[in-house]
Design a protein around this motif. Structure first.
Motif, PDB file in Angstrom:
ATOM      1  N   ASP A  82     -15.217  -1.940  -0.921  1.00 23.12           N
ATOM      2  CA  ASP A  82     -14.011  -2.552  -1.479  1.00 23.12           C
ATOM      3  C   ASP A  82     -13.662  -1.929  -2.831  1.00 23.12           C
ATOM      4  O   ASP A  82     -12.496  -1.637  -3.118  1.00 23.12           O
ATOM      5  CB  ASP A  82     -14.236  -4.065  -1.618  1.00 23.12           C
ATOM      6  N   ASN A  85     -12.197   1.560  -2.335  1.00 25.43           N
ATOM      7  CA  ASN A  85     -10.818   1.504  -1.853  1.00 25.43           C
ATOM      8  C   ASN A  85      -9.823   1.204  -2.965  1.00 25.43           C
ATOM      9  O   ASN A  85      -8.724   1.761  -2.995  1.00 25.43           O
ATOM     10  CB  ASN A  85     -10.687   0.444  -0.760  1.00 25.43           C
ATOM     11  N   LYS A  86     -10.206   0.329  -3.872  1.00 29.23           N
ATOM     12  CA  LYS A  86      -9.255  -0.162  -4.884  1.00 29.23           C
ATOM     13  C   LYS A  86      -9.271   0.635  -6.185  1.00 29.23           C
ATOM     14  O   LYS A  86      -8.244   0.766  -6.848  1.00 29.23           O
ATOM     15  CB  LYS A  86      -9.548  -1.633  -5.193  1.00 29.23           C
ATOM     16  N   ARG A 114      -6.418  -0.397   3.770  1.00 31.58           N
ATOM     17  CA  ARG A 114      -6.244  -1.368   2.679  1.00 31.58           C
ATOM     18  C   ARG A 114      -5.264  -2.477   3.045  1.00 31.58           C
ATOM     19  O   ARG A 114      -4.971  -3.343   2.228  1.00 31.58           O
ATOM     20  CB  ARG A 114      -5.751  -0.644   1.419  1.00 31.58           C
ATOM     21  N   GLN A 161      -2.018   5.010  -3.857  1.00 28.46           N
ATOM     22  CA  GLN A 161      -1.962   3.623  -4.325  1.00 28.46           C
ATOM     23  C   GLN A 161      -2.384   3.481  -5.785  1.00 28.46           C
ATOM     24  O   GLN A 161      -2.807   2.417  -6.231  1.00 28.46           O
ATOM     25  CB  GLN A 161      -2.795   2.706  -3.425  1.00 28.46           C
TER      26      GLN A 161
END
Length: 236
Positions: A82, A85-86, A114, A161
C-alpha cells in the motif's frame, strides 16, 4: 524542510551467523522533502539493498525506516504494498513495460491497481505522457519505440498519480548519451516541481547531476556531500 526519509542504524544481514553477509551495516541518513539525491556505489556496495529498503521492497534486519513520519520497517507485506502504491514512483533500468500493451495502457496499469476510475485514469495517463513528451505515441507498443522513449513511458507510469518520492534505479543504464540526457532533464524537471528524487547509480557523471551525492561502500555510508547550488536556483 521536513524529513521525508529517515533511516536510523539500519542493518540488513543475509545468512546470519558464521558466514553472514552485512549488505547494510548500521546505515543512518536523512533525505528531506524536495531533495535530488544520488546514491552511488559499485556492484556489491549495498546500494541495491538500500534501494530495496527505501522502496519498501524489503525490510531491514534491524534499525528503523521512517517514511513521511511513518515507521515502515515493521509493516506487513500488504501494508508495504500500500505504501509503495501511494508514496513511491519507481523507475527501473529495464523499463518493465508490458509488451502487448500500448504506452497509454502501460501508464494506466498501476492506476487500475489503485482503484482509479476509467475516465480519471485515462486523463492522468495522457497528462503524464504529455509531460514526458510522448503525447503523440500513446497508441504505440514498446517494440515500436526506442529505448529512450520506453524509459519515458516508464517515467510517465511512475509519476501519473504524483507520488511524493521518485525512486530511479539506474534509469539511464540501457540508454545512449542523448537519451540519457533527456531522462536526466525530465528528472530535474520533476524535482523542480517539488518531487523528491532518489537516483541509484554506479556512474559518477550521472550522480554528479544531483544536488547531493551519498556514496555507499561495503554496506556503509562512505561520504555524503551536497554540491553548491546557485542562489537563484530556487526561482527556476
Amino acid at each position: 524542510m521536513n524529513a521525508l526519509v529517515e533511516i536510523r542504524d539500519m542493518c540488513k544481514i543475509y545468512n546470519p551467523g558464521e558466514n553472514e553477509v552485512r549488505a547494510l551495516d548500521h546505515v543512518s541518513l536523512v533525505i528531506n522533502e524536495n531533495e535530488f539525491v544520488a546514491i552511488i556505489g559499485q556492484s556489491g556496495s549495498g546500494k541495491s539493498t538500500l534501494m530495496n529498503m527505501l522502496g519498501c521492497l524489503d525490510v531491514p534486519t534491524s534499525g528503523t525506516y521512517m517514511l513521511n513520519e511513518q515507521d515502515v520497517s515493521k509493516l506487513t507485506d500488504d501494508e508495504l504494498s500500500d505504501i509503495r502504491n501511494k508514496e513511491i514512483g519507481f523507475i527501473f533500468q529495464g523499463f518493465n513495460l508490458i509488451q502487448n500493451l500500448t504506452a497509454l495502457e502501460n501508464v494506466e496499469l498501476p492506476l487500475i491497481y489503485r482503484g482509479v476510475g476509467k475516465k480519471e485514469r485515462e486523463e492522468l495517463a495522457r497528462a503524464a505522457l504529455e509531460k514526458v513528451g510522448l503525447s503523440h505515441r500513446t497508441g504505440h507498443k514498446p517494440a515500436e519505440m526506442s529505448g529512450g522513449q520506453q524509459q519515458r513511458v516508464a517515467i510517465a507510469r511512475a509519476i501519473a498519480q504524483a507520488p511524493p518520492v521518485i525512486l530511479a534505479d539506474e534509469p539511464t543504464g540501457n540508454l545512449d548519451s542523448n537519451s540519457t540526457q533527456e531522462i536526466m532533464q525530465i528528472l530535474r524537471e520533476l524535482h523542480g516541481e517539488g518531487r523528491t528524487v532518489i537516483l541509484i547509480t554506479h556512474d559518477n557523471e550521472i550522480a554528479g547531476q544531483a544536488d547531493r551525492v551519498i556514496k555507499i561502500r561495503d554496506g556503509r555510508v562512505e561520504s555524503d556531500s551536497a554540491r553548491s547550488i546557485p542562489a537563484d536556483r530556487d526561482h527556476e
